[in-house]
Design a protein around this motif. Structure first.
Motif, PDB file in Angstrom:
ATOM      1  N   GLY A  36      52.875  69.518 -14.181  1.00 36.49           N
ATOM      2  CA  GLY A  36      51.692  69.671 -13.445  1.00 36.49           C
ATOM      3  C   GLY A  36      50.414  69.752 -14.197  1.00 36.49           C
ATOM      4  N   PHE A  37      50.733  70.474 -15.282  1.00 31.06           N
ATOM      5  CA  PHE A  37      49.481  70.611 -16.384  1.00 31.06           C
ATOM      6  C   PHE A  37      48.953  69.414 -16.853  1.00 31.06           C
ATOM      7  CE2 PHE A  37      47.484  71.524 -20.302  1.00 31.06           C
ATOM      8  CZ  PHE A  37      46.708  72.728 -19.990  1.00 31.06           C
ATOM      9  N   VAL A  38      49.762  68.432 -17.293  1.00 34.06           N
ATOM     10  CA  VAL A  38      49.371  67.162 -17.864  1.00 34.06           C
ATOM     11  C   VAL A  38      48.904  66.060 -16.805  1.00 34.06           C
ATOM     12  CG1 VAL A  38      50.349  65.040 -18.829  1.00 34.06           C
ATOM     13  CG2 VAL A  38      51.285  67.312 -19.626  1.00 34.06           C
ATOM     14  N   LEU A 145      47.071  73.788 -11.326  1.00 29.03           N
ATOM     15  CA  LEU A 145      45.988  74.747 -11.197  1.00 29.03           C
ATOM     16  C   LEU A 145      45.171  75.181 -12.523  1.00 29.03           C
ATOM     17  CD1 LEU A 145      46.958  76.812  -8.164  1.00 29.03           C
ATOM     18  CD2 LEU A 145      45.259  75.127  -8.237  1.00 29.03           C
ATOM     19  N   ALA A 146      46.102  75.354 -13.704  1.00 32.29           N
ATOM     20  CA  ALA A 146      46.035  75.713 -14.864  1.00 32.29           C
ATOM     21  C   ALA A 146      45.111  74.829 -15.619  1.00 32.29           C
ATOM     22  CB  ALA A 146      47.081  76.134 -15.754  1.00 32.29           C
ATOM     23  N   ALA A 147      45.518  73.574 -15.822  1.00 29.65           N
ATOM     24  CA  ALA A 147      44.821  72.219 -16.063  1.00 29.65           C
ATOM     25  C   ALA A 147      43.282  72.087 -15.404  1.00 29.65           C
ATOM     26  CB  ALA A 147      45.581  71.094 -15.959  1.00 29.65           C
ATOM     27  N   SER A 148      43.407  72.187 -13.993  1.00 36.23           N
ATOM     28  CA  SER A 148      42.344  71.835 -13.390  1.00 36.23           C
ATOM     29  C   SER A 148      41.274  73.186 -13.775  1.00 36.23           C
ATOM     30  CB  SER A 148      42.357  72.101 -11.763  1.00 36.23           C
ATOM     31  OG  SER A 148      43.509  71.025 -11.548  1.00 36.23           O
ATOM     32  N   ALA A 149      41.577  74.189 -13.962  1.00 35.62           N
ATOM     33  CA  ALA A 149      40.625  75.269 -14.295  1.00 35.62           C
ATOM     34  C   ALA A 149      40.049  74.977 -15.606  1.00 35.62           C
ATOM     35  CB  ALA A 149      41.149  76.634 -14.165  1.00 35.62           C
ATOM     36  N   LEU A 150      40.723  74.464 -16.468  1.00 33.53           N
ATOM     37  CA  LEU A 150      40.287  74.088 -17.858  1.00 33.53           C
ATOM     38  C   LEU A 150      39.204  72.944 -17.667  1.00 33.53           C
ATOM     39  CD1 LEU A 150      43.461  74.170 -20.119  1.00 33.53           C
ATOM     40  CD2 LEU A 150      41.407  75.749 -20.175  1.00 33.53           C
ATOM     41  N   LEU A 151      39.653  72.090 -17.090  1.00 29.71           N
ATOM     42  CA  LEU A 151      38.736  70.831 -16.761  1.00 29.71           C
ATOM     43  C   LEU A 151      37.575  71.237 -16.057  1.00 29.71           C
ATOM     44  CD1 LEU A 151      41.279  67.972 -15.742  1.00 29.71           C
ATOM     45  CD2 LEU A 151      39.827  68.253 -18.024  1.00 29.71           C
TER      46      LEU A 151
END
Length: 185
Positions: A36-38, A145-151
């Motif tokens: 999900g993160f990638v 959600l974690a990756a999206s928050a970073l982006l």
């Protein structure tokens, strides 16, 4: 400071160039946190949309909550996808979100706060729905959600530190990419 800006923009270009929209076919996704993160980094449409929301939100007055709105609606969209809700024209809609966000950045558009929130929320719903179909496990949703928050928040930082002209040029390139993605769906 100028070298840091150039390095940040160059890094985004390199990451974007390596990404391709939905590279896996036939449901080949696995469903862990890492998957999900990638995922947002491996689809040009999702990568650019999330960065664009952050960039655009940085230039909106009283819009610090736009990234959080995007993330909340992204989660809601994931839940709709997991529940099996199918949105007609989903991939075209996602590509058009990229194009519209690029245009908004390119012309330095400012929208009323409520209109911006509704628009960003609708875009997140589309992206989330697609992810919910592709990565339905809870662990993958948390990674997403974690990756999206970073982006999104990374895009916000870029929007705050980048010169206006660089943002306008980037917005035009994002819009053109969105149009290209829509044409190939």
């Amino acid at each position: 400071m100028k070298n840091k800006r150039i390095a940040a923009l160059a890094a985004l270009v390199l990451v974007s160039a390596a990404a391709s929209a939905h590279p896996q076919t036939g449901g080949a996704h696995t469903h862990g946190f890492f998957d999900g993160f990638v995922h947002p980094f491996t689809g040009l449409d999702h990568l650019l949309a999330m960065l664009s929301v952050g960039i655009w939100s940085a230039r909106q007055s009283s819009a610090r909550w736009l990234p959080a709105t995007f993330l909340g609606m992204l989660l809601f969209g994931v839940l709709t996808g997991v529940a099996g809700l199918t949105i007609p024209g989903l991939e075209t809609g996602i590509a058009l979100t990229v194009a519209l966000m690029g245009v908004l950045i390119a012309v330095a558009a400012r929208l009323p706060a409520a209109m911006g929130a509704v628009m960003v929320g609708a875009f997140a719903l589309l992206h989330g729905n697609a992810h919910g179909h592709e990565l339905p496990a809870a662990a993958s949703a948390m990674g997403l959600l974690a990756a999206s928050a970073l982006l999104v928040y990374g895009g916000r930082v870029l929007g705050q530190v980048s010169p206006a002209l660089a943002l306008k040029i980037s917005g035009a390139a994002i819009a053109a990419t969105g149009v290209m993605l829509a044409a190939t769906v």
